[in-house]
Design a protein around this motif. Structure first.
Motif, PDB file in Angstrom:
ATOM      1  N   VAL A 171       0.845  -1.142  -0.057  1.00 62.96           N
ATOM      2  CA  VAL A 171       0.040  -0.039  -0.172  1.00 62.96           C
ATOM      3  C   VAL A 171       0.830   1.255   0.237  1.00 62.96           C
ATOM      4  O   VAL A 171       1.909   1.253   0.493  1.00 62.96           O
ATOM      5  N   LEU A 172       0.398   2.433  -0.475  1.00 63.74           N
ATOM      6  CA  LEU A 172       1.113   3.650  -0.621  1.00 63.74           C
ATOM      7  C   LEU A 172       0.595   4.577   0.570  1.00 63.74           C
ATOM      8  O   LEU A 172      -0.260   4.388   1.167  1.00 63.74           O
ATOM      9  N   GLY A 173       1.772   5.387   1.004  1.00 69.48           N
ATOM     10  CA  GLY A 173       1.364   6.373   1.930  1.00 69.48           C
ATOM     11  C   GLY A 173       2.561   6.767   2.516  1.00 69.48           C
ATOM     12  O   GLY A 173       3.808   6.529   2.050  1.00 69.48           O
ATOM     13  N   PRO A 174       2.513   7.933   3.281  1.00 70.53           N
ATOM     14  CA  PRO A 174       4.063   8.575   4.004  1.00 70.53           C
ATOM     15  C   PRO A 174       4.744   7.241   4.751  1.00 70.53           C
ATOM     16  O   PRO A 174       4.002   6.407   5.118  1.00 70.53           O
ATOM     17  N   ASP A 175       6.145   7.487   4.498  1.00 75.51           N
ATOM     18  CA  ASP A 175       6.855   6.458   5.344  1.00 75.51           C
ATOM     19  C   ASP A 175       7.637   7.178   6.239  1.00 75.51           C
ATOM     20  O   ASP A 175       7.646   8.258   6.696  1.00 75.51           O
ATOM     21  N   ASN A 176       8.369   6.454   7.100  1.00 78.93           N
ATOM     22  CA  ASN A 176       9.201   6.924   8.329  1.00 78.93           C
ATOM     23  C   ASN A 176      10.354   7.776   7.925  1.00 78.93           C
ATOM     24  O   ASN A 176      10.986   8.224   8.842  1.00 78.93           O
ATOM     25  N   ARG A 177      10.757   7.986   6.755  1.00 74.71           N
ATOM     26  CA  ARG A 177      11.561   8.720   6.132  1.00 74.71           C
ATOM     27  C   ARG A 177      11.165   9.983   5.712  1.00 74.71           C
ATOM     28  O   ARG A 177      11.935  10.796   5.000  1.00 74.71           O
ATOM     29  N   GLY A 178       9.816  10.070   5.644  1.00 75.28           N
ATOM     30  CA  GLY A 178       9.265  11.386   5.224  1.00 75.28           C
ATOM     31  C   GLY A 178       8.946  11.310   3.852  1.00 75.28           C
ATOM     32  O   GLY A 178       8.195  12.489   3.099  1.00 75.28           O
ATOM     33  N   TYR A 179       8.914  10.383   2.788  1.00 79.68           N
ATOM     34  CA  TYR A 179       8.643  10.310   1.588  1.00 79.68           C
ATOM     35  C   TYR A 179       7.111  10.033   1.548  1.00 79.68           C
ATOM     36  O   TYR A 179       6.257   9.186   1.961  1.00 79.68           O
ATOM     37  N   ASP A 180       6.540  10.878   0.525  1.00 78.52           N
ATOM     38  CA  ASP A 180       4.961  11.005   0.207  1.00 78.52           C
ATOM     39  C   ASP A 180       5.001   9.913  -1.031  1.00 78.52           C
ATOM     40  O   ASP A 180       4.889  10.369  -2.230  1.00 78.52           O
ATOM     41  N   TRP A 181       4.231   8.742  -0.708  1.00 80.41           N
ATOM     42  CA  TRP A 181       4.202   7.860  -2.081  1.00 80.41           C
ATOM     43  C   TRP A 181       2.690   8.201  -2.472  1.00 80.41           C
ATOM     44  O   TRP A 181       1.927   7.355  -2.606  1.00 80.41           O
ATOM     45  N   HIS A 182       2.722   9.123  -2.973  1.00 80.29           N
ATOM     46  CA  HIS A 182       1.276   9.496  -3.741  1.00 80.29           C
ATOM     47  C   HIS A 182       1.253   8.583  -5.055  1.00 80.29           C
ATOM     48  O   HIS A 182       2.344   8.529  -5.685  1.00 80.29           O
ATOM     49  N   ILE A 217      12.907  20.584 -10.917  1.00 76.67           N
ATOM     50  CA  ILE A 217      14.203  20.762 -10.543  1.00 76.67           C
ATOM     51  C   ILE A 217      14.593  21.465  -9.505  1.00 76.67           C
ATOM     52  O   ILE A 217      13.783  22.123  -8.663  1.00 76.67           O
ATOM     53  N   LEU A 218      15.832  21.617  -9.438  1.00 76.03           N
ATOM     54  CA  LEU A 218      16.330  22.341  -8.085  1.00 76.03           C
ATOM     55  C   LEU A 218      16.010  24.001  -8.359  1.00 76.03           C
ATOM     56  O   LEU A 218      16.204  24.501  -9.338  1.00 76.03           O
ATOM     57  N   GLY A 219      15.352  24.561  -7.227  1.00 72.72           N
ATOM     58  CA  GLY A 219      14.834  25.768  -7.275  1.00 72.72           C
ATOM     59  C   GLY A 219      13.506  25.925  -7.735  1.00 72.72           C
ATOM     60  O   GLY A 219      12.809  27.024  -7.784  1.00 72.72           O
ATOM     61  N   SER A 220      12.740  24.736  -8.092  1.00 75.06           N
ATOM     62  CA  SER A 220      11.397  24.818  -8.413  1.00 75.06           C
ATOM     63  C   SER A 220      10.544  24.962  -7.163  1.00 75.06           C
ATOM     64  O   SER A 220      10.883  24.860  -5.895  1.00 75.06           O
ATOM     65  N   PRO A 221       9.211  25.649  -7.371  1.00 75.12           N
ATOM     66  CA  PRO A 221       8.433  25.806  -6.221  1.00 75.12           C
ATOM     67  C   PRO A 221       8.062  24.479  -5.538  1.00 75.12           C
ATOM     68  O   PRO A 221       7.979  23.710  -6.171  1.00 75.12           O
ATOM     69  N   GLY A 222       7.615  24.515  -4.232  1.00 70.19           N
ATOM     70  CA  GLY A 222       7.258  23.468  -3.601  1.00 70.19           C
ATOM     71  C   GLY A 222       8.167  22.550  -2.654  1.00 70.19           C
ATOM     72  O   GLY A 222       9.331  22.831  -2.475  1.00 70.19           O
ATOM     73  N   GLU A 223       7.797  21.589  -2.019  1.00 70.86           N
ATOM     74  CA  GLU A 223       8.614  20.717  -1.252  1.00 70.86           C
ATOM     75  C   GLU A 223       9.786  19.793  -2.364  1.00 70.86           C
ATOM     76  O   GLU A 223       9.288  19.460  -3.242  1.00 70.86           O
ATOM     77  N   PRO A 224      10.720  19.514  -1.574  1.00 74.68           N
ATOM     78  CA  PRO A 224      11.611  18.421  -2.202  1.00 74.68           C
ATOM     79  C   PRO A 224      10.827  17.345  -2.631  1.00 74.68           C
ATOM     80  O   PRO A 224       9.859  16.965  -1.793  1.00 74.68           O
ATOM     81  N   GLY A 225      11.448  16.568  -3.335  1.00 72.30           N
ATOM     82  CA  GLY A 225      10.952  15.233  -4.103  1.00 72.30           C
ATOM     83  C   GLY A 225       9.896  15.654  -5.352  1.00 72.30           C
ATOM     84  O   GLY A 225       9.719  16.726  -5.700  1.00 72.30           O
ATOM     85  N   PRO A 226       9.738  14.347  -5.984  1.00 75.96           N
ATOM     86  CA  PRO A 226       9.029  14.426  -7.257  1.00 75.96           C
ATOM     87  C   PRO A 226       7.538  14.947  -6.902  1.00 75.96           C
ATOM     88  O   PRO A 226       7.063  15.010  -5.818  1.00 75.96           O
ATOM     89  N   SER A 227       6.794  15.669  -8.104  1.00 73.94           N
ATOM     90  CA  SER A 227       5.415  16.154  -8.002  1.00 73.94           C
ATOM     91  C   SER A 227       4.748  15.267  -8.714  1.00 73.94           C
ATOM     92  O   SER A 227       4.813  14.338  -9.370  1.00 73.94           O
ATOM     93  N   ARG A 228       3.476  15.387  -8.678  1.00 73.01           N
ATOM     94  CA  ARG A 228       2.268  14.809  -9.195  1.00 73.01           C
ATOM     95  C   ARG A 228       2.599  14.815 -10.797  1.00 73.01           C
ATOM     96  O   ARG A 228       3.059  15.808 -11.203  1.00 73.01           O
ATOM     97  N   LEU A 229       2.059  13.875 -11.643  1.00 76.70           N
ATOM     98  CA  LEU A 229       2.560  13.916 -13.069  1.00 76.70           C
ATOM     99  C   LEU A 229       1.584  14.906 -13.734  1.00 76.70           C
ATOM    100  O   LEU A 229       2.018  15.020 -15.058  1.00 76.70           O
TER     101      LEU A 229
END
Length: 276
Positions: A102-113, A174-186
């Motif tokens: 199943v998907l969901g946030p993990d203990n390392r802070g990744y959001d598996w949307h 990419i680096l400097g894009s708005p929003g939190e670190p990590g991939p965004s929605r497609l």
């Protein structure tokens, strides 16, 4: 290359492409790198046969279906081996009472949307997913060759990014894009689109390719062929920019390489299939 008669360019029948597929027709294009790039290669004309590329990188939703199909077939250990995780660590995905992932946030802070690109998968994981999808669909899905990826991103006019030659961090993840670190929605960053309608080739995640490193299909006039694939190279090429990649390093002519067993939060993949 080497032909004495004109070669027809195939027009695919209506309805032959899925919603996540884009056609890159056969033809000549320019490939090569600038002098300030990693692993520079001289620019020149190359030919690629036609192929279909997935519009987006493989998503968490797609990859979850693969893992849970393995579980349903009783291949629980194989699913655990292929699940996204650090190189030295356990899967970061949760499981339900039936043992399904199943998907969901993990203990390392990744959001598996479900609609974000999958990452923390190795080249071997990407190859295994491609083999599974090919068997499931009856289509010859595989990882792209370097020149196929290059044509899909750069078109035929030597552009440095999928949309042209200038970049702003708001145009791709990419680096400097708005929003939190990590991939965004497609569905984000609609300007990150190539002439063929392929999305997220400059940002989101860097992408695994089929080509071994340092080998590359960069002989002038050479025809790109899937027959070049090496079963298990030690190192392979990467292309594209990731969510933490500097704008200059997100250029489509920036060649990179990594060990095939690498797992990073900026590494994902997408697939192609040849047109016979």
């Amino acid at each position: 290359p080497g032909e004495v008669a004109p070669q027809p360019i195939a027009l695919l029948p209506a309805g032959s492409l899925g919603p996540n597929e884009r056609y890159v027709p056969a033809g000549w294009f320019w490939a090569g790198t600038g002098v300030a790039t990693n692993y520079p290669i001289a620019e020149g004309p190359r030919w690629a046969d036609g192929f279909v590329m997935q519009t987006h990188p493989v998503s968490n939703r797609d990859y979850l279906a693969y893992l849970n199909d393995l579980v349903a077939q009783g291949q629980v250990e194989a699913a655990e081996e292929r699940a996204p995780r650090p190189v030295r660590g356990e899967s970061l995905l949760g499981t339900d009472a039936a043992g399904r992932y199943v998907l969901g946030p993990d203990n390392r802070g990744y959001d598996w949307h479900p609609d974000k690109p999958v990452f923390l998968v190795s080249w071997f994981d990407a190859q295994a997913y491609a083999a599974w999808l090919a068997q499931r669909t009856g289509q010859p899905w595989r990882l792209p060759l370097e020149l196929e990826w290059t044509k899909a991103a750069r078109g035929a006019d030597r552009r440095l990014y999928p949309w042209g030659n200038h970049i702003e961090p708001q145009w791709a993840k990419i680096l400097g894009s708005p929003g939190e670190p990590g991939p965004s929605r497609l569905d984000a960053y609609p300007l990150d689109e190539s002439p063929y309608g392929v999305r997220h080739l400059a940002g989101q995640v860097q992408e695994w390719l089929a080509d071994p490193f340092p080998d590359g299909a960069y002989t002038d006039g050479q025809r790109v062929s899937a027959a070049r694939l090496v079963p298990q190279p030690e190192r392979v090429h990467l292309l594209g920019g990731g969510w933490g990649t500097a704008p200059k390093s997100s250029r489509s002519d920036q060649r990179k390489a990594a060990r095939a067993d690498t797992r990073e939060d900026y590494l994902g993949f997408r697939l192609v299939r040849s047109i016979s």
